[in-house]
Design an enzyme around this catalytic site. Structure first.
Site, PDB file in Angstrom:
ATOM      1  N   GLU A 237       0.981  -0.713   0.266  1.00  0.00           N
ATOM      2  CA  GLU A 237      -0.212   0.363  -0.033  1.00  0.00           C
ATOM      3  C   GLU A 237       0.914   1.079  -0.004  1.00  0.00           C
ATOM      4  O   GLU A 237       0.466   2.228   0.408  1.00  0.00           O
ATOM      5  CB  GLU A 237      -1.033   0.178   0.779  1.00  0.00           C
ATOM      6  CG  GLU A 237      -0.296  -0.768   2.488  1.00  0.00           C
ATOM      7  CD  GLU A 237      -1.293   0.044   3.296  1.00  0.00           C
ATOM      8  OE1 GLU A 237      -0.892  -1.345   4.191  1.00  0.00           O
ATOM      9  OE2 GLU A 237      -1.990   0.825   3.899  1.00  0.00           O
TER      10      GLU A 237
ATOM     11  N   CYS B  33      -3.463  -3.674   3.946  1.00  0.00           N
ATOM     12  CA  CYS B  33      -2.942  -4.416   5.041  1.00  0.00           C
ATOM     13  C   CYS B  33      -3.074  -5.577   4.957  1.00  0.00           C
ATOM     14  O   CYS B  33      -2.114  -6.310   5.189  1.00  0.00           O
ATOM     15  CB  CYS B  33      -2.397  -4.314   6.716  1.00  0.00           C
ATOM     16  SG  CYS B  33      -1.889  -2.575   7.097  1.00  0.00           S
TER      17      CYS B  33
ATOM     18  N   HIS C  56      -2.454 -10.121  12.431  1.00  0.00           N
ATOM     19  CA  HIS C  56      -1.418  -8.640  12.123  1.00  0.00           C
ATOM     20  C   HIS C  56      -1.230  -7.551  12.443  1.00  0.00           C
ATOM     21  O   HIS C  56      -2.119  -7.512  13.806  1.00  0.00           O
ATOM     22  CB  HIS C  56      -2.722  -7.837  11.123  1.00  0.00           C
ATOM     23  CG  HIS C  56      -2.202  -6.630  10.401  1.00  0.00           C
ATOM     24  ND1 HIS C  56      -1.179  -6.083   9.717  1.00  0.00           N
ATOM     25  CD2 HIS C  56      -3.029  -5.307  10.655  1.00  0.00           C
ATOM     26  CE1 HIS C  56      -0.962  -4.592   9.463  1.00  0.00           C
ATOM     27  NE2 HIS C  56      -2.103  -4.052  10.053  1.00  0.00           N
TER      28      HIS C  56
HETATM   29  N1  CAA Z   1       1.527   4.162  30.086  1.00  0.00           N
HETATM   30  C1  CAA Z   1       1.011   2.262  29.376  1.00  0.00           C
HETATM   31  N2  CAA Z   1      -0.040   2.919  28.734  1.00  0.00           N
HETATM   32  C2  CAA Z   1      -0.219   3.725  28.207  1.00  0.00           C
HETATM   33  C3  CAA Z   1       0.264   4.680  29.205  1.00  0.00           C
HETATM   34  C4  CAA Z   1       1.207   4.640  29.978  1.00  0.00           C
HETATM   35  N3  CAA Z   1       1.923   6.174  30.370  1.00  0.00           N
HETATM   36  N4  CAA Z   1      -0.583   5.686  28.381  1.00  0.00           N
HETATM   37  C5  CAA Z   1      -1.617   5.562  27.566  1.00  0.00           C
HETATM   38  N5  CAA Z   1      -1.688   4.446  27.280  1.00  0.00           N
HETATM   39  C6  CAA Z   1      -1.643   3.347  26.988  1.00  0.00           C
HETATM   40  C7  CAA Z   1      -3.742   3.437  26.693  1.00  0.00           C
HETATM   41  O1  CAA Z   1      -4.387   3.429  27.783  1.00  0.00           O
HETATM   42  C8  CAA Z   1      -4.078   2.831  24.973  1.00  0.00           C
HETATM   43  O2  CAA Z   1      -4.422   1.621  25.521  1.00  0.00           O
HETATM   44  P1  CAA Z   1      -5.498   0.715  25.600  1.00  0.00           P
HETATM   45  O3  CAA Z   1      -5.740   0.963  24.158  1.00  0.00           O
HETATM   46  O4  CAA Z   1      -5.462  -0.778  25.844  1.00  0.00           O
HETATM   47  O5  CAA Z   1      -6.158   1.285  26.344  1.00  0.00           O
HETATM   48  C9  CAA Z   1      -3.136   2.827  24.363  1.00  0.00           C
HETATM   49  O6  CAA Z   1      -1.562   3.139  25.524  1.00  0.00           O
HETATM   50  C10 CAA Z   1      -3.018   3.816  22.831  1.00  0.00           C
HETATM   51  O7  CAA Z   1      -3.448   4.611  24.306  1.00  0.00           O
HETATM   52  P2  CAA Z   1      -4.172   5.887  23.292  1.00  0.00           P
HETATM   53  O8  CAA Z   1      -5.776   5.266  22.894  1.00  0.00           O
HETATM   54  O9  CAA Z   1      -5.218   7.218  23.913  1.00  0.00           O
HETATM   55  O10 CAA Z   1      -3.410   6.206  21.862  1.00  0.00           O
HETATM   56  P3  CAA Z   1      -3.881   7.365  20.722  1.00  0.00           P
HETATM   57  O11 CAA Z   1      -5.291   7.186  20.538  1.00  0.00           O
HETATM   58  O12 CAA Z   1      -2.901   8.046  20.789  1.00  0.00           O
HETATM   59  O13 CAA Z   1      -3.376   6.229  19.820  1.00  0.00           O
HETATM   60  C11 CAA Z   1      -3.796   4.660  18.281  1.00  0.00           C
HETATM   61  C12 CAA Z   1      -3.424   5.472  19.178  1.00  0.00           C
HETATM   62  C13 CAA Z   1      -5.265   5.253  17.487  1.00  0.00           C
HETATM   63  C14 CAA Z   1      -3.852   3.117  17.258  1.00  0.00           C
HETATM   64  C15 CAA Z   1      -3.453   5.603  16.791  1.00  0.00           C
HETATM   65  O14 CAA Z   1      -1.450   5.046  17.266  1.00  0.00           O
HETATM   66  C16 CAA Z   1      -3.280   5.166  15.634  1.00  0.00           C
HETATM   67  O15 CAA Z   1      -3.880   6.080  15.187  1.00  0.00           O
HETATM   68  N6  CAA Z   1      -2.120   4.834  14.935  1.00  0.00           N
HETATM   69  C17 CAA Z   1      -2.904   4.524  13.426  1.00  0.00           C
HETATM   70  C18 CAA Z   1      -3.769   3.127  12.469  1.00  0.00           C
HETATM   71  C19 CAA Z   1      -4.002   2.104  13.409  1.00  0.00           C
HETATM   72  O16 CAA Z   1      -2.377   1.257  13.952  1.00  0.00           O
HETATM   73  N7  CAA Z   1      -4.800   1.007  13.066  1.00  0.00           N
HETATM   74  C20 CAA Z   1      -4.331  -0.044  14.022  1.00  0.00           C
HETATM   75  C21 CAA Z   1      -6.452  -0.659  13.379  1.00  0.00           C
HETATM   76  S1  CAA Z   1      -5.951  -0.514  12.001  1.00  0.00           S
HETATM   77  C22 CAA Z   1      -5.244  -2.207  10.940  1.00  0.00           C
HETATM   78  O17 CAA Z   1      -4.599  -2.281  11.961  1.00  0.00           O
HETATM   79  C23 CAA Z   1      -4.331  -1.131   9.639  1.00  0.00           C
HETATM   80  C24 CAA Z   1      -3.060  -0.306   9.863  1.00  0.00           C
HETATM   81  O18 CAA Z   1      -1.809  -2.157  10.250  1.00  0.00           O
HETATM   82  C25 CAA Z   1      -2.745   0.778   9.929  1.00  0.00           C
END
Ligand code: CAA
Length: 393
Positions: free
Chosen positions: A80, A112, A234
């Site tokens: 991709e 993916c 994945h």
């Molecule tokens: N210590 C330990 N854990 C902590 C922490 C700390 N100090 N602070 C936060 N966390 C934890 C949170 O509790 C959370 O865990 P849970 O999900 O178990 O609750 C985790 O860290 C992540 O925190 P947030 O959810 O607040 O993170 P975010 O919203 O800033 O970003 C994300 C997370 C949305 C995945 C972001 O990284 C993102 O947009 N990534 C790209 C999209 C993606 O990867 N999607 C995955 C599914 S789609 C897919 O699989 C296709 C692909 O490849 C893209």
């Protein structure tokens, strides 16, 4: 019917590694969010003269060193991170590897999930002609907007798989569970170099897809969950595999805790925790991590869950061929990851700001990476690659 599946498998990644603790500091967040919450330690950053073609060719070169190029009639490259709207990146790889001209070379796309589609299409070609071997390549560079939540989930890698009859590594089991839904969780319009992403939605759609593919898998007479010795998911970030597996176990009414999830998944996450998201390659990087770190799985089944945003998902089983461990490239895989050069945040930003000309003007690229192939120049709207025989094999 003769068995069809993975006869050989090899990994390549990019030249640099960015430490996520440093990225967390720059983002002003607790490092635990990335290292524990997302489960990532470093992410691969490709050098300026690396791309999906050089990584795919570097993975495939290891396979070609041990198999007859004349047997390969098809090269399927899933990505991709396309470098052209029309010409298949597989053609550049076919040329760099010196594969015969009597080969078909095609590129496949569905986020993916593309690598999994290539694997199954390859099996169809081998079924039609058992003497036919197919080189399946999954190669991607995950890149998000600077400062976005996705930036911590970047990475890059390529996996090459030789698909054949009577495979030496893993047999593709006949039943697949499938799920497709038209959703906007992650996509990249042609005019953008980074994706549009609704991160939270993407996580929940992935989990919904886990339930749906299992339903279809079950309805089509797939194995019972207890029949699987291991599961690979994945991994956009390694904690996602934990969320997905927990959902699958919940669907079966099986109690989950971290110890159980660790026991089931830790071996599949060793490499992904270090290379980061490699989109189409990620599930297969997880498989290689499992095979390189788990006990002997000969004769056992591994459940494979592929998810591509947009979205398409598939669940299928791989049955491990007795003696498969002799075919693994554990030390090459470990060294591809270990030899990456740690990169400062400043150098990472320079690489992110580096751009190839988009107006056809010529640019010769300085040597940056140290892989067996590199992007040498662009000119007249074309990419020119070269083999670097004096650099690492
Ligand atoms: N210590 C330990 N854990 C902590 C922490 C700390 N100090 N602070 C936060 N966390 C934890 C949170 O509790 C959370 O865990 P849970 O999900 O178990 O609750 C985790 O860290 C992540 O925190 P947030 O959810 O607040 O993170 P975010 O919203 O800033 O970003 C994300 C997370 C949305 C995945 C972001 O990284 C993102 O947009 N990534 C790209 C999209 C993606 O990867 N999607 C995955 C599914 S789609 C897919 O699989 C296709 C692909 O490849 C893209």
């Amino acid at each position: 019917m003769f068995p069809i599946g993975i006869h050989d498998i090899a990994l390549a990644t990019g030249h640099y590694a960015l430490d996520l603790e440093e990225l967390a500091e720059r983002h002003g967040v607790d490092p635990g969010k990335y290292t524990v919450g997302l489960g990532q330690s470093t992410q691969t950053v490709p050098a300026t003269d690396e791309d999906i073609v050089t990584m795919a060719a570097a993975a495939a070169k290891q396979i070609m060193a041990e198999h007859d190029a004349g047997d390969i009639r098809t090269v399927l490259l899933a990505t991709e991170t396309g470098i052209d709207q029309s010409k298949a990146a597989a053609i550049y790889v076919q040329d760099l590897l010196g594969l015969p001209s009597s080969t078909r070379a095609v590129e496949l796309k569905q986020a993916c999930y593309g690598g999994t589609s290539a694997l199954h299409f390859a099996a169809g070609l081998v079924h039609r002609d058992p003497g036919h071997k197919v080189l399946v390549l999954a190669s991607d560079i995950a890149k998000y907007d600077l400062g976005s939540a996705g930036e911590a989930t970047q990475g890059a890698a390529a996996v090459a798989m030789l698909v054949s009859a009577d495979p030496a590594v893993a047999v593709l089991e006949p039943v697949s569970g499938l799920y497709t839904a038209n959703v906007q969780d992650f996509w990249r319009p042609n005019y953008r170099s980074t994706p549009m992403v609704d991160g939270k939605l993407s996580v929940s759609l992935y989990l919904e897809a886990v339930e749906q593919v299992w339903k279809d898998y079950e309805a089509r007479g797939g194995r019972a969950i207890q029949d699987f010795a291991a599961f690979c998911y994945h991994q956009p970030f390694t904690r996602m595999a934990y969320k997905a597996h927990a959902r699958l176990l919940e669907v079966h009414g099986i109690d989950t805790d971290n110890a159980r999830l660790d026991a089931d998944l830790a071996a599949t996450t060793v490499y992904n925790r270090l290379v980061g998201n490699s989109y189409t390659a990620s599930l297969y990087v997880g498989l290689m991590s499992l095979l390189d770190h788990a006990e002997d799985l000969s004769g056992r089944s591994v459940g494979m869950l592929s998810y591509g945003s947009g979205c398409v998902a598939e669940f299928f089983g791989l049955s491990m061929v007795p003696g498969y461990r002799r075919r693994l490239r554990t030390s090459a895989n470990q060294s591809a990851i270990a030899r990456r050069e740690p990169i400062s945040y400043e150098r990472y930003r320079e690489i992110r700001e580096f751009e190839l000309p988009e107006d056809g003007s010529p640019k010769v690229l300085a040597v940056d990476g140290a892989g067996p192939f590199r992007l040498r120049a662009v000119a007249e709207h074309s990419r020119m690659y070269e083999a670097c025989h004096l650099i690492q094999a």
